[in-house]
Design an enzyme around this catalytic site. Structure first.
Site, PDB file in Angstrom:
ATOM      1  N   MET A 274     -31.097 -11.168  -6.461  1.00 21.09           N
ATOM      2  CA  MET A 274     -31.611  -9.948  -7.075  1.00 21.09           C
ATOM      3  C   MET A 274     -32.126  -9.008  -6.006  1.00 21.09           C
ATOM      4  O   MET A 274     -32.870  -9.417  -5.121  1.00 21.09           O
ATOM      5  CB  MET A 274     -32.718 -10.311  -8.070  1.00 21.09           C
ATOM      6  N   ASN A 276     -34.356  -6.632  -5.691  1.00 17.22           N
ATOM      7  CA  ASN A 276     -35.654  -5.971  -5.782  1.00 17.22           C
ATOM      8  C   ASN A 276     -35.991  -5.248  -4.471  1.00 17.22           C
ATOM      9  O   ASN A 276     -35.806  -5.799  -3.391  1.00 17.22           O
ATOM     10  CB  ASN A 276     -36.757  -6.984  -6.070  1.00 17.22           C
ATOM     11  N   HIS A 308     -24.276  -7.983  -0.248  1.00 15.58           N
ATOM     12  CA  HIS A 308     -24.311  -7.308  -1.551  1.00 15.58           C
ATOM     13  C   HIS A 308     -25.727  -6.855  -1.900  1.00 15.58           C
ATOM     14  O   HIS A 308     -25.949  -5.688  -2.246  1.00 15.58           O
ATOM     15  CB  HIS A 308     -23.775  -8.254  -2.631  1.00 15.58           C
ATOM     16  N   GLU A 309     -26.681  -7.774  -1.802  1.00 17.67           N
ATOM     17  CA  GLU A 309     -28.051  -7.424  -2.195  1.00 17.67           C
ATOM     18  C   GLU A 309     -28.666  -6.420  -1.225  1.00 17.67           C
ATOM     19  O   GLU A 309     -29.419  -5.533  -1.636  1.00 17.67           O
ATOM     20  CB  GLU A 309     -28.912  -8.680  -2.290  1.00 17.67           C
TER      21      GLU A 309
END
Length: 886
Positions: A274, A276, A308-309
């Site tokens: 994720m 964030n 990607h993140e």
């Protein structure tokens, strides 16, 4: 078939529609959060600076999202609110008659220790962690939990002194102090963000640190936080992060903006990772890597997911999506970016093949079934169900098409415009395409249909050659089959990249008197159109859809010798592989349909023999892919009503024939690569891949020599790639069951303390293509190392069986279908998101012959009679009704 009238109907009032979008009535300028972490509960105090949105109609009442929250206090400014001033429902808090501008103070109590859904703030193995995308923040505190409400966040975390060594949140750390026996850590994120990007972590972790100097000369602190036992498995992730940061600066001009970038590895996590803001939370499977315990494929996955993140910092964080219907705006763009990064780091051809395999075997199937939806959906019941291959992978292909249409230079200019114009804003897919139009000067109104129209387009291509006038013509007819809710389809703008091959190689391309490059992009915009190539001295072989330039199915009647020419001569690695897949598909289709295939098999054998004999002449990673037969799920997708036993039998028999007739060449290839370079270079990984592909074939033959070869590789391997390949080969070969059992015991004893390796041990047994695997699955679920609350364990056993073991999952008894339904019903009580994602194989019931389809429907119907979460209910309902939620 069962009676359709028994199928449940989706309640209309639970559906969210794109057409109903309205701007928020209020904005939250600043968000100040205080978390007090106690052993049995957590108190969350929020101070929200709220103003009315000048773009909205006036509203007297403020409506905030909130679920599973115990309200402790509520005030506006200094005025304490009483029950008559507000109303609470299971999903909202309404504060009546609020002023134009005000500060809302709210304290709620939540119970992270009881949160098995792993959404919001949860506690697992003593570690506190958040997952807020898409709508998890509303389980933390009352808030406007929508992506178009962006706020500046400050976070204070308070815990008993000594409880946690690590207490993290978004942005930069302002202070870390002790007071009255408590540790207080204060974080500030200066960049406005929506609540779904909020993160908090508290646990006893160790940290690997490094630094990165940006292109403007700023030093950024890089940190990867893990449990102490995993500290030695973070170095590859750190190097991958630095590569991604450098690549994004060079390729997109995007520089990181905060003083630090943090990654935390979490074992209990529903997703892969994720993004964030400044504090990325990762599933351990996507960050931990060590040569002894990690395969080459897993190393490449770590590298790709890290990238990607990180790339989301701009394509998702600095510029985010206005609403969840625009999810592909951030995910499709970022998947395209990470795909190009991985292609630059490794084999570009193989990366493209991997992407296309996923599209054809999973996304095309989704596009052809009851769960079909556009890249930008029109409606949903539960947004978590739309984190799909259509949103991500097909969304990435839409961006790739734009890059193909514009060309690399203008595409870069367009993305620069997009990031500069919309920095700090929540925008739409149309905003993105508009930037492409402005830079290129092209009208992309027809191209926008890719966002709103579901289904996989079909291109039926025919050709003709006029030797007298030296003209070669391609006629392309496009058609998109009907999908639920969309029966009529319009013609799309499809970039079709092509080249022409003669006896000596690629031919010059001349269209309308203009000389093109050796390959060119044809803009297919009509239902039918013909392209004429001039000054073509010989009847060419067309190389179509080069680089898989659009997510379409191409139908062209290649002759066997034409396919072989492309396999041996084409300069496009994807097209070489695709020609081989076509040749294999022809052989397999004839076997499945009980038709003679002698000429096709002979051509296949000859082509593979020529490639293997001269295996050093081409990319080893590409050759390894070219040796792989088309997957069973993909083969099933080619039929209106697929017969699973026939598909499995045909594929298994062809594998054995290839192994038997090519064993000399396969053995020679295996031995030649025995002393290939070690390490993690692309060349070393490619050599291991090809060598192990040869071993997989040789183990199809019932010969003690090849079993001994695998056992020797298993025991002597100095890396996980070779060890696990040998284990998998033995376990999946029915005649090697004795050797396999011994290897499984040794492998578990050796790696029982490494959770990710144990997951591989589970997976290799769950995907065994012979025997009573379902009985073995039941035993694995009772194993001491299995934990039904852990998503990675569920994926390793249940998802691996249902998604990767085509033969045994589609056993004619239907027991596996009912088993999956029962598992989903159980998991749904704890973790609805995981349960919903495990449902996918059953939603494909329409693909199969009636004997299987009826049993799959029966399993879905048994689920429909239970009390289900919204996540699972939506998928079951749509699958049974075969219509869109809208």
């Amino acid at each position: 078939m069962s009676d359709l009238s028994a199928s449940p109907v989706i309640p209309v009032n639970t559906v969210t529609r794109l057409a109903d979008y309205r701007v928020p009535e209020f904005l939250i300028e600043k968000t100040h959060l205080t978390f007090e972490l106690y052993e049995e509960y957590t108190d969350v105090s929020s101070r929200l600076t709220i103003t009315r949105n000048p773009k909205s109609t006036k509203a007297d009442d403020l409506v905030l999202h909130g679920e599973q929250l115990e309200l402790r206090s509520l005030a506006i400014g200094e005025r304490t609110l009483h029950p008559g001033d507000y109303q609470i429902t299971p999903h909202s808090l309404t504060v009546r008659n609020v002023p134009e501008q005000f500060v809302l103070h709210c304290t709620v109590r939540i119970y992270p220790e009881k949160n098995t859904a792993l959404e919001g703030l949860y506690c697992s193995s003593g570690m506190y962690c958040t997952q807020c995308e898409a709508e998890g923040f509303r389980k933390i505190t009352y808030y406007l939990d929508r992506p178009d409400v962006m706020s500046e966040f400050e976070t204070v975390i308070i815990a008993r002194e000594g409880a946690f060594s690590t207490m993290l949140s978004n942005g930069n750390c302002l202070s870390d102090t002790m007071q009255d026996g408590k540790r207080i850590v204060h974080w500030h994120d200066p960049f406005k963000k929506p609540s779904y990007l909020f993160a908090l972590v508290a646990g006893n972790l160790v940290c690997l640190e490094d630094h990165f100097i940006t292109q403007s000369g700023r030093e950024v602190l890089l940190q990867i936080h893990t449990e102490a036992k995993d500290h030695d498995k973070c170095h590859f992730a750190m190097q991958s992060l630095k590569k991604a940061m450098h690549w994004d600066e060079q390729t997109y001009g995007r520089e990181y903006d905060l003083d630090r970038f943090m990654i935390v590895a979490v074992d209990d996590f529903n997703m892969g990772a994720m993004e964030n803001k400044g504090l990325n939370i990762f599933n351990t499977s996507c960050v931990l890597a060590h040569p002894a315990s990690t395969t080459d494929a897993a190393f490449q996955r770590v590298e790709g997911v890290i990238a990607h993140e990180y790339f989301h910092n701009w394509s998702g964080n600095r510029v985010t999506c206005r609403d969840w219907f625009q999810l592909s705006l951030k995910e499709g763009l970022t998947v395209y970016r990470d795909s190009e990064f991985s292609a630059d780091m490794n084999s570009r051809a193989v990366k493209r093949i991997e992407d296309v395999n996923l599209l054809r075997s999973v996304q095309f199937v989704e596009d052809a079934g009851p769960m079909a939806h556009p890249v930008r959906p029109d409606a949903y019941m539960e947004i978590s169900n739309f984190y799909t291959v259509t949103i991500y992978e097909k969304g990435a292909e839409v961006v790739r098409m734009l890059a193909n249409i514009l060309g690399s230079e203008r595409y870069r200019q367009a993305t620069d415009l997009y990031f500069d114009r919309f920095d700090g804003q929540a925008v739409t897919c149309d905003d993105f395409v508009q930037c492409m139009e402005e830079v290129s000067g092209r009208d992309l109104s027809q191209f926008r249909l890719w966002y709103s129209q579901a289904g996989t387009p079909q291109l039926h291509i025919s050709d003709s050659y006029d030797a007298d006038h030296q003209q070669y013509s391609l006629t392309v007819h496009q058609h998109t089959p009907a999908t639920p809710g969309q029966t009529e389809k319009k013609a799309l703008h499809i970039p079709l990249k092509v080249a022409l091959y003669g006896n000596q190689g690629a031919l010059a391309l001349i269209i309308d008197g203009q000389i093109r490059d050796a390959e060119t992009v044809l803009d297919i915009c009509q239902t039918q159109q013909t392209i004429v190539f001039e000054q073509v001295a010989e009847h060419p072989v067309p190389s179509l859809l080069r680089g898989f330039s659009a997510p379409v199915r191409v139908f062209y009647d290649y002759q066997l010798d034409q396919l072989q020419k492309l396999i041996l001569l084409d300069s496009d690695g994807f097209c070489r592989w695709d020609a081989m897949q076509s040749l294999m598909r022809i052989v397999l289709s004839k076997a499945i349909d009980n038709k003679g295939d002698h000429a096709e098999q002979a051509m296949l054998m000859d082509t593979l023999r020529r490639l293997l004999t001269d295996h050093t002449a081409m990319d080893a990673a590409l050759l390894a892919r070219m040796l792989e037969l088309p997957g069973e799920q993909y083969l099933a997708s080619l039929y209106d009503k697929a017969n699973p036993p026939a598909i499995n039998q045909a594929r298994t028999q062809l594998q054995h024939k290839l192994a038997t007739q090519l064993q000399t060449e396969l053995m020679s290839c295996y031995q030649a690569l025995q002393n290939s370079a070690s390490g993690l270079s692309a060349q070393a990984m490619a050599a291991r891949n090809l060598r192990n592909q040869a071993l997989m074939y040789l183990l199809q033959i019932d010969d003690t020599h090849y079993r001994d070869l695998a056992q020797q590789q298993f025991s002597q391997a100095d890396n996980m790639t070779d060890q696990f390949a040998a284990l998998r080969g033995l376990v999946h070969a029915e005649h090697a069951r004795i050797e396999a059992q011994a290897a499984l015991q040794v492998f578990y004893q050796q790696w029982q303390h490494e959770a990710l390796v144990v997951n591989m041990w589970f997976q290799v047994q769950a995907t065994r293509p012979w025997g009573n695997v379902l009985q073995e699955i039941q035993q694995l679920l009772q194993h001491a190392a299995f934990d039904a609350r852990n998503p990675n364990k569920l994926r390793a056993v249940i998802a691996a069986f249902a998604n990767q073991n085509f033969a045994r999952f589609h056993d004619s008894s239907g027991n596996a279908y009912q088993f999956l339904a029962e598992q989903i019903a159980d998991i749904d009580q704890r973790n609805p998101q995981m349960a919903s994602r495990l449902l996918t194989p059953l939603t494909h019931w329409h693909q199969f012959i009636d004997e299987h389809a009826s049993l799959m429907r029966k399993a879905l119907e048994s689920l429909s009679q239970r009390e289900l979460s919204k996540d699972v209910y939506e998928v079951v309902s749509k699958s049974l009704n075969e219509r869109n939620v809208g």
